[in-house]
Each structure stands twice: as structure tokens, then as C-alpha cells.
Design a protein around this motif. Structure first.
Motif, PDB file in Angstrom:
ATOM      1  N   GLY A 136      -5.542  17.645 -10.106  1.00  0.00           N
ATOM      2  CA  GLY A 136      -5.360  17.683  -8.664  1.00  0.00           C
ATOM      3  C   GLY A 136      -5.531  16.388  -7.910  1.00  0.00           C
ATOM      4  N   ALA A 137      -5.736  15.267  -8.612  1.00  0.00           N
ATOM      5  CA  ALA A 137      -5.815  13.984  -7.909  1.00  0.00           C
ATOM      6  C   ALA A 137      -4.496  13.730  -7.174  1.00  0.00           C
ATOM      7  CB  ALA A 137      -6.099  12.852  -8.883  1.00  0.00           C
ATOM      8  N   PHE A 138      -4.580  13.273  -5.910  1.00  0.00           N
ATOM      9  CA  PHE A 138      -3.339  13.019  -5.174  1.00  0.00           C
ATOM     10  C   PHE A 138      -2.845  11.593  -5.362  1.00  0.00           C
ATOM     11  CE2 PHE A 138      -6.420  11.452  -2.099  1.00  0.00           C
ATOM     12  CZ  PHE A 138      -5.765  10.415  -1.443  1.00  0.00           C
ATOM     13  N   ALA A 139      -3.701  10.735  -5.897  1.00  0.00           N
ATOM     14  CA  ALA A 139      -3.332   9.343  -6.173  1.00  0.00           C
ATOM     15  C   ALA A 139      -4.149   8.866  -7.364  1.00  0.00           C
ATOM     16  CB  ALA A 139      -3.586   8.455  -4.966  1.00  0.00           C
ATOM     17  N   ILE A 140      -3.609   7.894  -8.092  1.00  0.00           N
ATOM     18  CA  ILE A 140      -4.297   7.345  -9.257  1.00  0.00           C
ATOM     19  C   ILE A 140      -4.173   5.824  -9.216  1.00  0.00           C
ATOM     20  CG2 ILE A 140      -4.440   7.255 -11.768  1.00  0.00           C
ATOM     21  CD1 ILE A 140      -3.028   9.991 -11.837  1.00  0.00           C
ATOM     22  N   VAL A 169       3.507  11.336 -13.889  1.00  0.00           N
ATOM     23  CA  VAL A 169       2.571  12.116 -13.068  1.00  0.00           C
ATOM     24  C   VAL A 169       3.183  12.406 -11.705  1.00  0.00           C
ATOM     25  CG1 VAL A 169       0.558  11.143 -14.238  1.00  0.00           C
ATOM     26  CG2 VAL A 169       1.402  10.051 -12.139  1.00  0.00           C
ATOM     27  N   SER A 170       2.684  13.485 -11.077  1.00  0.00           N
ATOM     28  CA  SER A 170       3.145  13.833  -9.732  1.00  0.00           C
ATOM     29  C   SER A 170       2.373  13.084  -8.655  1.00  0.00           C
ATOM     30  CB  SER A 170       3.017  15.339  -9.516  1.00  0.00           C
ATOM     31  OG  SER A 170       1.659  15.743  -9.641  1.00  0.00           O
ATOM     32  N   ALA A 171       1.165  12.626  -8.983  1.00  0.00           N
ATOM     33  CA  ALA A 171       0.378  11.830  -8.034  1.00  0.00           C
ATOM     34  C   ALA A 171       1.035  10.476  -7.838  1.00  0.00           C
ATOM     35  CB  ALA A 171      -1.047  11.653  -8.560  1.00  0.00           C
ATOM     36  N   ILE A 172       0.797   9.876  -6.685  1.00  0.00           N
ATOM     37  CA  ILE A 172       1.256   8.505  -6.518  1.00  0.00           C
ATOM     38  C   ILE A 172       0.363   7.591  -7.351  1.00  0.00           C
ATOM     39  CG2 ILE A 172       2.149   8.917  -4.184  1.00  0.00           C
ATOM     40  CD1 ILE A 172      -0.302   7.128  -3.250  1.00  0.00           C
ATOM     41  N   GLU A 196       6.388  -1.428 -10.354  1.00  0.00           N
ATOM     42  CA  GLU A 196       7.033  -0.119 -10.344  1.00  0.00           C
ATOM     43  C   GLU A 196       6.075   1.016  -9.979  1.00  0.00           C
ATOM     44  OE1 GLU A 196       9.843   0.930 -13.353  1.00  0.00           O
ATOM     45  OE2 GLU A 196      10.245  -1.167 -13.859  1.00  0.00           O
ATOM     46  N   CYS A 197       4.784   0.690  -9.789  1.00  0.00           N
ATOM     47  CA  CYS A 197       3.857   1.711  -9.294  1.00  0.00           C
ATOM     48  C   CYS A 197       4.271   2.126  -7.884  1.00  0.00           C
ATOM     49  CB  CYS A 197       2.429   1.167  -9.287  1.00  0.00           C
ATOM     50  SG  CYS A 197       1.710   0.926 -10.915  1.00  0.00           S
ATOM     51  N   ASP A 198       3.740   3.242  -7.415  1.00  0.00           N
ATOM     52  CA  ASP A 198       4.100   3.764  -6.094  1.00  0.00           C
ATOM     53  C   ASP A 198       3.420   3.015  -4.955  1.00  0.00           C
ATOM     54  OD1 ASP A 198       5.741   6.023  -7.013  1.00  0.00           O
ATOM     55  OD2 ASP A 198       3.852   6.791  -7.813  1.00  0.00           O
ATOM     56  N   GLY A 199       2.530   2.100  -5.285  1.00  0.00           N
ATOM     57  CA  GLY A 199       1.857   1.289  -4.284  1.00  0.00           C
ATOM     58  C   GLY A 199       1.015   0.232  -4.960  1.00  0.00           C
ATOM     59  N   GLN A 200       0.383  -0.607  -4.170  1.00  0.00           N
ATOM     60  CA  GLN A 200      -0.438  -1.688  -4.703  1.00  0.00           C
ATOM     61  C   GLN A 200      -1.738  -1.789  -3.921  1.00  0.00           C
ATOM     62  OE1 GLN A 200       0.499  -3.482  -7.440  1.00  0.00           O
ATOM     63  NE2 GLN A 200       2.438  -2.326  -7.527  1.00  0.00           N
ATOM     64  N   VAL A 201      -2.789  -2.266  -4.590  1.00  0.00           N
ATOM     65  CA  VAL A 201      -4.057  -2.554  -3.931  1.00  0.00           C
ATOM     66  C   VAL A 201      -4.597  -3.877  -4.455  1.00  0.00           C
ATOM     67  CG1 VAL A 201      -5.477  -1.293  -5.630  1.00  0.00           C
ATOM     68  CG2 VAL A 201      -6.348  -1.670  -3.323  1.00  0.00           C
ATOM     69  N   LEU A 202      -5.252  -4.625  -3.589  1.00  0.00           N
ATOM     70  CA  LEU A 202      -5.994  -5.829  -3.973  1.00  0.00           C
ATOM     71  C   LEU A 202      -7.300  -5.849  -3.200  1.00  0.00           C
ATOM     72  CD1 LEU A 202      -3.291  -8.686  -4.041  1.00  0.00           C
ATOM     73  CD2 LEU A 202      -4.489  -7.703  -6.019  1.00  0.00           C
ATOM     74  N   VAL A 203      -8.270  -6.560  -3.729  1.00  0.00           N
ATOM     75  CA  VAL A 203      -9.466  -6.861  -2.953  1.00  0.00           C
ATOM     76  C   VAL A 203      -9.053  -7.864  -1.886  1.00  0.00           C
ATOM     77  CG1 VAL A 203     -11.740  -7.951  -3.019  1.00  0.00           C
ATOM     78  CG2 VAL A 203     -11.062  -6.361  -4.831  1.00  0.00           C
ATOM     79  N   THR A 204      -9.290  -7.538  -0.638  1.00  0.00           N
ATOM     80  CA  THR A 204      -8.801  -8.355   0.475  1.00  0.00           C
ATOM     81  C   THR A 204      -9.283  -9.791   0.372  1.00  0.00           C
ATOM     82  OG1 THR A 204      -8.636  -6.442   1.933  1.00  0.00           O
ATOM     83  CG2 THR A 204      -8.836  -8.596   2.990  1.00  0.00           C
ATOM     84  N   GLU A 205     -10.543  -9.977   0.021  1.00  0.00           N
ATOM     85  CA  GLU A 205     -11.085 -11.333  -0.068  1.00  0.00           C
ATOM     86  C   GLU A 205     -10.404 -12.158  -1.153  1.00  0.00           C
ATOM     87  OE1 GLU A 205     -13.918  -8.983   2.267  1.00  0.00           O
ATOM     88  OE2 GLU A 205     -12.717  -8.596   0.471  1.00  0.00           O
TER      89      GLU A 205
END
Length: 286
Positions: free
Chosen positions: A194-198, A215-218, A227-236
Motif C-alpha cells: 500500500g505504499a503510495f510512493a517509493i 510497481v503502481s506506486a510512484i 526514468e523514475c516518476d520523480g526525483q529527490v535531493l538533499v537541498t543543501e
């Protein structure tokens, strides 16, 4: 229209300011699967949240604050108190982005019931919309337990920093066929739970691509794949606040140099008595 406590940047004081409260929602994020990439950055303070908020879909109050804010050697010593305090600050400093808060090491692994107590505390004390936890198949029952009880969950597979002692370091994961399959299976397990994002961190790229398609989660990549559905970085990291640049980070700024230059000028002006000038002091009234 409602109100939230935001920072008046003209005064640096927290004041009740009218702000629209139509935040990005969990269903809206999930609906981005295969569409426009989701923009996520970390935030730990009110002012940072206020600056990032208009440009991000998700603000993650990461346990990376242990290293970034507190100078700890890893995320392991981070406490639930720390996460709640910084999570509340980020919620107060934002009105648009969905805010998610990391569950720190030791706050959820013992049982689904322990995880629910910790997660419910985070939601109550911060006002955030979701929590994030690390782990794959072993954490699937916990993800399901939380999800069924109304707590949205972001999973995290691949390089899991809370497990740094077991992993032996922060190197990329999935270089062997067996480890690759284990990471894919981990992602599928928490997706089914049930995770909505990974978040997929520090894996060889084909793994991230396979997971995203399976997977159905983003999926949110960090050292993974475009090719992932989004990206994250540590802002600093992204802003160039630290000298060390991890391989998966692109510097979009050079804030460290700008801060140092400003402080150097300030110090010189103080020592030469060029600061303060009459513009920064108060004259007696007649």
C-alpha cells in the motif's frame, strides 16, 4: 482560504498570515505515475520550506537532518523528537507542497503497532500528510498496517542509510544479480502493501527502471534513474553548501561561496568600524 503560520520574510518573525491551503494531496501524487515527474526536495526549517514550497510537489523532512543540521555521523542517532520539531517547522513554512516526514531509526521496526504509535505522533504534532520508512519485504506488514489505518506511507529501498552499519557503507547497491533481485522484490512487496510512493536510492540504473515499470506506486529516484516518476535531493547538496559532492548530486548553486564572501565582508566592516553606519543606528528624537 484558511490561515497558517508562515514567516514574514520582511521581519523574520512568525505571524498568522492568510494563505491558500489547497495542498498537493496523496492521491494527486499517486496520479502522477508515468506523467509529469514529481519534484521533491528536503527541508528542515521554516524559511527553507517557504523558499522551496512554490516549486516542489513534495517536501521531505528527511532524517538526513542528523548530518546536515546536527553534524551527526549518520542518520541512526536521529530521534522522534527531532523529526517532530523540524516537521512542524516545515509545515508552518509551506502551504502548497505535500509534506512527508521520515520515521527515524528505532521508531517503527519493532512492530506495526510501534510504527503506528510513532507515525500517529508525527502526523498529530507536525500536521504533515505522510511518513516515510526504510526497508522492503520485512517492512511490508508495517506498511500495510499503517496504510489500512489511514496513514499514507512512502517506502525506501536500495541504499537505506539507517542500515549503514549492516550494509558496510554508502556504496551503490544491486551490483550482483542476487542483490538486484532482492531490491526489486523489496519494492514490489511494499507496493503491494500500500505504499503510495517509493524512494529508490543508490542503485544501478537498470534496477530503478525495472522497479518503476513494475510497481503502481510512484518512484522517486536519488542516485537511481531519470526514468523514475520523480526525483529527490538533499537541498543543501543541490545548493552547493558542502564541499563534498556525492556522485548522484548535481549542484544547481554555489551557496557556500556566497555565504563565505558575505561573512568575510561583514567581518572586515566590523573590524574597520565601517559597520554599523548611521543607516543602521538610531538617532535621538527631538
Amino acid at each position: 482560504m484558511s490561515t497558517t503560520y508562515t514567516v514574514d520574510s520582511a521581519t523574520s518573525r512568525a505571524t498568522p498570515t492568510p494563505a491558500p491551503m489547497k495542498r498537493v494531496t496523496v492521491p494527486a501524487v499517486r496520479a502522477r505515475k508515468g506523467g509529469e515527474p514529481v519534484v521533491m526536495l528536503t527541508a528542515y526549517t521554516v524559511r527553507t520550506a517557504q523558499i522551496l514550497d512554490p516549486h516542489c510537489d513534495v517536501l521531505l523532512v528527511g532524517d538526513s537532518l542528523g548530518q546536515v543540521v546536527y553534524g551527526l555521523p549518520s542518520t541512526v542517532p536521529v530521534s522522534l523528537d527531532m523529526m517532530c520539531a523540524h516537521g512542524a517547522a516545515v509545515v508552518r513554512g509551506s502551504y502548497h507542497a505535500l509534506v512527508a516526514v521520515d520515521m527515524p531509526f528505532g521508531s517503527y521496526e519493532a512492530s506495526p503497532e510501534q510504527a503506528f504509535l510513532s507515525a500517529s505522533r508525527i502526523l498529530k504534532e507536525t500536521g504533515c500528510a505522510a511518513v516515510k520508512l526504510e526497508g522492503g519485504e520485512a517492512m511490508a506488514p508495517t506498511v500495510e498496517f499503517l496504510s489500512r489505518r489511514g496513514i499514507p506511507v512512502i517506502g525506501h529501498v536500495g541504499l537505506t542509510p539507517q542500515a549503514v552499519n549492516a550494509l558496510g557503507g554508502y556504496g551503490a547497491r544491486g551490483r550482483s544479480a542476487a542483490e538486484r533481485q532482492r531490491i526489486v522484490d523489496d519494492a514490489k512487496a511494499i507496493d503491494a502493501a500500500g505504499a503510495f510512493a517509493i524512494v529508490i536510492e543508490g542503485v544501478v540504473e537498470p534496477i530503478a527502471i525495472e522497479i518503476t515499470k513494475s510497481v503502481s506506486a510512484i518512484t522517486i529516484g536519488i542516485g537511481a534513474s531519470a526514468e523514475c516518476d520523480g526525483q529527490v535531493l538533499v537541498t543543501e547538496d543541490m545548493l552547493g553548501l558542502f564541499d563534498r559532492v556525492p556522485r548522484f548530486v548535481k549542484r544547481f548553486g554555489a551557496i557556500s561561496g556566497e555565504i563565505e564572501a558575505a561573512v568575510k565582508t561583514y567581518a572586515a566592516d566590523v573590524r574597520s568600524r565601517a559597520f554599523p553606519t548611521p543607516d543602521q543606528t538610531y538617532a535621538p528624537k527631538d
